[in-house]
Design a protein around this motif. Sequence first.
Motif, mmCIF file in Angstrom:
data_model
loop_
_atom_site.group_PDB
_atom_site.id
_atom_site.type_symbol
_atom_site.label_atom_id
_atom_site.label_comp_id
_atom_site.label_asym_id
_atom_site.label_seq_id
_atom_site.Cartn_x
_atom_site.Cartn_y
_atom_site.Cartn_z
ATOM 1 N N ARG A 53 0.829 -1.336 -0.015
ATOM 2 C CA ARG A 53 0.148 0.191 0.107
ATOM 3 C C ARG A 53 0.973 1.282 -0.058
ATOM 4 O O ARG A 53 0.618 2.242 -0.571
ATOM 5 N N PHE A 54 1.861 1.265 0.817
ATOM 6 C CA PHE A 54 2.862 2.173 0.817
ATOM 7 C C PHE A 54 3.558 2.543 -0.625
ATOM 8 O O PHE A 54 3.696 3.974 -1.073
ATOM 9 N N ALA A 56 2.340 1.718 -3.302
ATOM 10 C CA ALA A 56 1.263 1.958 -4.363
ATOM 11 C C ALA A 56 0.859 3.710 -4.258
ATOM 12 O O ALA A 56 0.650 4.518 -5.179
ATOM 13 N N GLU A 57 0.773 4.163 -2.964
ATOM 14 C CA GLU A 57 0.500 5.593 -2.410
ATOM 15 C C GLU A 57 1.665 6.504 -3.303
ATOM 16 O O GLU A 57 1.336 7.328 -3.676
ATOM 17 N N ILE A 58 2.901 6.002 -2.731
ATOM 18 C CA ILE A 58 4.027 7.006 -3.184
ATOM 19 C C ILE A 58 3.968 7.066 -4.821
ATOM 20 O O ILE A 58 4.112 7.816 -5.359
ATOM 21 N N SER A 59 3.863 5.636 -5.529
ATOM 22 C CA SER A 59 3.908 5.671 -6.909
ATOM 23 C C SER A 59 2.660 6.407 -7.493
ATOM 24 O O SER A 59 3.129 7.104 -8.410
ATOM 25 N N ALA A 60 1.529 6.381 -7.082
ATOM 26 C CA ALA A 60 0.444 7.109 -7.434
ATOM 27 C C ALA A 60 0.775 8.711 -7.363
ATOM 28 O O ALA A 60 0.435 9.442 -8.270
ATOM 29 N N GLY A 61 1.348 9.122 -6.333
ATOM 30 C CA GLY A 61 1.723 10.500 -5.879
ATOM 31 C C GLY A 61 2.848 11.055 -6.885
ATOM 32 O O GLY A 61 2.709 12.137 -7.345
ATOM 33 N N ALA A 79 9.601 5.861 -7.100
ATOM 34 C CA ALA A 79 9.201 5.912 -5.662
ATOM 35 C C ALA A 79 10.108 4.963 -4.839
ATOM 36 O O ALA A 79 10.567 5.507 -3.575
#
Length: 144
Positions: A53-54, A56-61, A79
């Motif tokens: 999840r971490f 995925a969130e950083i990559s999405a950012g 990321a």
Amino acid sequence: MSKAETTTATAETIRPEFPADRVKKIMKLDQDINKVNSEALFLVSCSTDLFLRFLAEISAGIAVQKKRRIVKLDHLRTAVKRHRPTSDFLLDSLPLPTQSLDRPVTEQTRSKPVADKPLPAGARRIDDFFCAPQNKAPTLLNDS
């Protein structure tokens, strides 16, 4: 509500997303591990879920920063590079980014694939864990 009831209610609501048997099999690939305790299995599954999840969130950012709507491998690589602890163990296992179509691929620009790079002693690639076992016979899904 007593403390025991709260603990039980909390434990029932937390369910790891990964199949326990698969996580256990991956953990047992380490030669030092003979048995896997159910609590350890639960913690590893939850930790893996949090880690993914971490990422995925950083990559999405990063994708949003680059004004993209789709997260691509380049965003994931960025990321991982930005987070030092993750970079230390994961960056070498990620595939190299594809070359853009404007530049022709030459021998000088072509780099070694990740799979061809030598590994440190005792290390294994993360993608080896997710490959299907080679020694099992294929099963039929539809027996009727």
